[in-house]
Design a protein around this motif. Structure first.
Motif, short mmCIF file in Angstrom:
data_model
loop_
_atom_site.label_atom_id
_atom_site.label_comp_id
_atom_site.label_asym_id
_atom_site.label_seq_id
_atom_site.Cartn_x
_atom_site.Cartn_y
_atom_site.Cartn_z
N THR A 3 -59.29 77.48 -38.38
CA THR A 3 -58.62 77.59 -39.67
C THR A 3 -59.59 77.16 -40.75
O THR A 3 -60.46 76.32 -40.53
CB THR A 3 -57.36 76.70 -39.73
OG1 THR A 3 -57.76 75.35 -39.52
CG2 THR A 3 -56.34 77.12 -38.69
N THR A 4 -59.44 77.73 -41.90
CA THR A 4 -60.28 77.36 -43.03
C THR A 4 -59.40 76.75 -44.10
O THR A 4 -58.21 77.05 -44.19
CB THR A 4 -61.03 78.58 -43.61
OG1 THR A 4 -60.06 79.53 -44.07
CG2 THR A 4 -61.94 79.20 -42.59
N THR A 5 -59.99 75.91 -44.88
CA THR A 5 -59.27 75.27 -45.97
C THR A 5 -59.87 75.76 -47.27
O THR A 5 -61.09 75.81 -47.42
CB THR A 5 -59.41 73.74 -45.87
OG1 THR A 5 -58.94 73.32 -44.60
CG2 THR A 5 -58.60 73.06 -46.95
N GLU A 6 -59.00 76.11 -48.18
CA GLU A 6 -59.45 76.53 -49.51
C GLU A 6 -59.10 75.47 -50.53
O GLU A 6 -58.12 74.74 -50.37
CB GLU A 6 -58.81 77.87 -49.89
CG GLU A 6 -59.35 79.03 -49.10
CD GLU A 6 -58.83 80.36 -49.61
OE1 GLU A 6 -57.86 80.38 -50.40
OE2 GLU A 6 -59.39 81.39 -49.22
N THR A 7 -59.91 75.42 -51.57
CA THR A 7 -59.71 74.45 -52.64
C THR A 7 -59.86 75.16 -53.97
O THR A 7 -60.71 76.05 -54.11
CB THR A 7 -60.76 73.32 -52.53
OG1 THR A 7 -60.61 72.69 -51.26
CG2 THR A 7 -60.59 72.29 -53.62
N ASP A 23 -63.16 78.86 -50.11
CA ASP A 23 -63.29 78.20 -48.82
C ASP A 23 -64.17 76.97 -49.03
O ASP A 23 -65.17 77.04 -49.73
CB ASP A 23 -63.95 79.18 -47.83
CG ASP A 23 -64.07 78.65 -46.43
OD1 ASP A 23 -64.54 77.50 -46.27
OD2 ASP A 23 -63.73 79.38 -45.49
N ASN A 24 -63.80 75.86 -48.45
CA ASN A 24 -64.56 74.62 -48.63
C ASN A 24 -66.01 74.74 -48.17
O ASN A 24 -66.85 73.94 -48.58
CB ASN A 24 -63.89 73.46 -47.89
CG ASN A 24 -62.62 73.02 -48.57
OD1 ASN A 24 -62.41 73.28 -49.75
ND2 ASN A 24 -61.76 72.35 -47.83
#
Length: 160
Positions: A3-7, A23-24
């Motif tokens: 999974t990817t985390t976006e900010t 995407d971080n």
């Protein structure tokens, strides 16, 4: 499953506020090129060794391939596209043209941004730049075509 985390990231790029969702793991270089379509900064080595991706981050020169975009949140970014003002070339851009300080042009955006940064650094320190000082300060920006003598002359001329 990966999974990817976006900010959410806010950058002032070339004087324009840009709100991005990234995407971080996204580098500043990739955000500029892929999200904002500012392709002046080049992806050369992608390891911070060639300087082709040099931009100004809050006025300081950085290798944008090494900066995570999320760490630049709230910062001002100047790319080669933002050096000219009101249709007039930046004095360094004009000097590069006058001294034929490029051949293939791949490194030129990074060279220009680095030179703008080094001129600001020298001015803040009250230093006078000559050829050897410019060569030393520009040593992180590689030119495979060998236009170094012309680049140095262009930068030195701009300091006068």
């Amino acid at each position: 499953m990966i999974t990817t985390t976006e900010t959410g990231v806010t950058l002032e790029v070339n004087g324009v506020r840009r709100d991005l969702r990234l995407d971080n793991r996204c580098t500043l270089l990739d955000a500029l090129r892929e999200q904002l379509a500012l392709t002046g900064a080049k992806k050369g080595c992608n390891h911070g060794q060639c300087g082709a991706c040099t931009v100004l981050l809050d006025g300081r020169r950085v290798n944008s391939c090494l900066v995570l975009a999320v760490t630049a949140d709230g910062c001002s970014v100047t790319t080669v596209e933002g050096l000219a003002a009101d249709g007039d070339l930046h004095p360094l851009q004009q000097a590069f043209l006058d001294h034929d300080a490029f051949q293939c042009g791949f490194c030129t955006p990074g060279q220009l941004c680095s030179a703008v940064g080094l001129l600001a650094e020298a001015e803040a320190a009250g230093e006078v730049l000559d050829g050897p000082a410019v060569r030393e300060r520009m040593s992180g920006n590689l030119c495979r075509c060998g236009a170094y003598p012309h680049i140095v002359r262009a930068v030195v001329e701009t300091t006068s």
